[in-house]
Scaffold this active site. Sequence first.
Site, short mmCIF file in Angstrom:
data_model
loop_
_atom_site.label_atom_id
_atom_site.label_comp_id
_atom_site.label_asym_id
_atom_site.label_seq_id
_atom_site.Cartn_x
_atom_site.Cartn_y
_atom_site.Cartn_z
N LEU A 9 -40.59 -17.09 -17.11
CA LEU A 9 -40.59 -16.17 -18.25
C LEU A 9 -41.83 -16.46 -19.09
O LEU A 9 -42.01 -17.60 -19.53
CB LEU A 9 -39.31 -16.38 -19.08
CG LEU A 9 -39.26 -15.80 -20.50
CD1 LEU A 9 -39.48 -14.30 -20.51
CD2 LEU A 9 -37.93 -16.16 -21.16
N ASP A 63 -40.37 -7.10 -29.23
CA ASP A 63 -41.09 -7.63 -30.38
C ASP A 63 -40.40 -8.92 -30.81
O ASP A 63 -39.27 -8.90 -31.29
CB ASP A 63 -41.07 -6.60 -31.52
CG ASP A 63 -41.90 -7.07 -32.72
OD1 ASP A 63 -42.20 -8.28 -32.81
OD2 ASP A 63 -42.23 -6.22 -33.55
N ASN A 90 -45.65 -18.44 -25.24
CA ASN A 90 -47.07 -18.26 -25.51
C ASN A 90 -47.38 -17.27 -26.63
O ASN A 90 -48.40 -17.40 -27.31
CB ASN A 90 -47.74 -17.80 -24.20
CG ASN A 90 -49.11 -17.22 -24.41
OD1 ASN A 90 -50.09 -17.96 -24.57
ND2 ASN A 90 -49.20 -15.90 -24.43
N TYR A 155 -50.65 -21.15 -39.97
CA TYR A 155 -50.93 -21.44 -38.56
C TYR A 155 -50.91 -22.94 -38.24
O TYR A 155 -50.27 -23.35 -37.27
CB TYR A 155 -52.28 -20.83 -38.18
CG TYR A 155 -52.53 -20.78 -36.70
CD1 TYR A 155 -51.85 -19.88 -35.90
CD2 TYR A 155 -53.44 -21.64 -36.10
CE1 TYR A 155 -52.06 -19.82 -34.54
CE2 TYR A 155 -53.66 -21.60 -34.73
CZ TYR A 155 -52.97 -20.69 -33.96
OH TYR A 155 -53.19 -20.64 -32.61
N LYS A 159 -48.18 -24.62 -35.69
CA LYS A 159 -48.61 -25.27 -34.44
C LYS A 159 -48.31 -26.77 -34.46
O LYS A 159 -48.10 -27.38 -33.41
CB LYS A 159 -50.09 -24.98 -34.16
CG LYS A 159 -50.37 -23.49 -33.88
CD LYS A 159 -49.57 -22.96 -32.71
CE LYS A 159 -49.90 -21.53 -32.34
NZ LYS A 159 -49.07 -20.98 -31.26
#
Length: 265
Positions: A9, A63, A90, A155, A159
């Site tokens: 996936l 979405d 991802n 961000y 992360k």
Amino acid sequence: MSSNNTTALITGASAGIGACFARFLAAQGHDLLLVARREQRLQELATELRAQYGIRCEILAADLTDRQAPKAIMDYATEQGLEIDVLINNAGLSGKTAFSETPWDILDAELQLMVTAVTELAHRVLPGMRARGFGRIINLSSIAALSPPGGSLLYSGIKSYVFLMSQSLDMELKPYGIHVTALCPGFTHSEFHDVMGTRDAANHLPGILWQEPEAVVKEGWHAVNKGQPVCVPGTVNKLLAASMRPIPTRIQYFLGKTFNPFKES
Ligand SMILES: NC(=O)c1ccc[n+]([C@@H]2O[C@H](COP(=O)([O-])OP(=O)(O)OC[C@H]3O[C@@H](n4cnc5c(N)ncnc54)[C@H](OP(=O)(O)O)[C@@H]3O)[C@@H](O)[C@H]2O)c1
């Protein structure tokens, strides 16, 4: 089960690193379930991969800022009789405007896309992986998780979460034959900077800082199969990441404040 006879996936498979993962895994004979919002892109990629490699390739337009999406994806996989052995978490993007000037619903959507959906998809694939005694999960973190704090909204924080939670998950799941890797690319050619609106600034960065997505994918896949919980792809990124680690927090803060190539001037 071997690592090249599985169903993967891949989220964010309509472009960039995700599309590259799809081509790479298809070439090795994996069946695929591809997810992103742009259905036409997914359809074209699936048609190409079925014809070229004779694999099974299903698509689902979804979405991932929608709270129902991770469950809907896994329900679809079950309906299609697909057992997910490989998860490539991802899909992602980076906002650019200042935190205090960004409406909450946009920030909330970023957290849903890159924190909650990533975590929920991992949680939802685990029962099957544990039952089969095999699993591979790659979560896209970033070298931003190892770098001075930046000005790209949430961000760096997002992360960093992915970087740490991937390692914790790997510790928990290794005994069950499930490997988890935080893949931490640096600047990688994709649509990322077009979406972020920083293409001009990105084009001015030295070429040595950039990698092709193929190199990122290949190194990330090798790392997860070797059981490495963290993968910083490319020599330049490895050197940058290593050089950042011993720097004291106050100096990291100063560096982040002073050298942000995407800061509004
Ligand atoms: N490129 C870099 O320099 C770089 C560096 C470090 C880490 N990364 C990370 O690598 C990952 C992939 O980025 P990329 O460089 O390949 O960027 P990209 O070329 O812009 O691709 C992003 C992918 O995410 C999907 N996506 C975005 N929002 C989505 C949503 N709400 N729901 C479902 N899918 C969504 C996009 O598909 P749709 O628009 O069709 O939905 C697209 O397929 C991201 O997590 C990014 O943070 C990138």
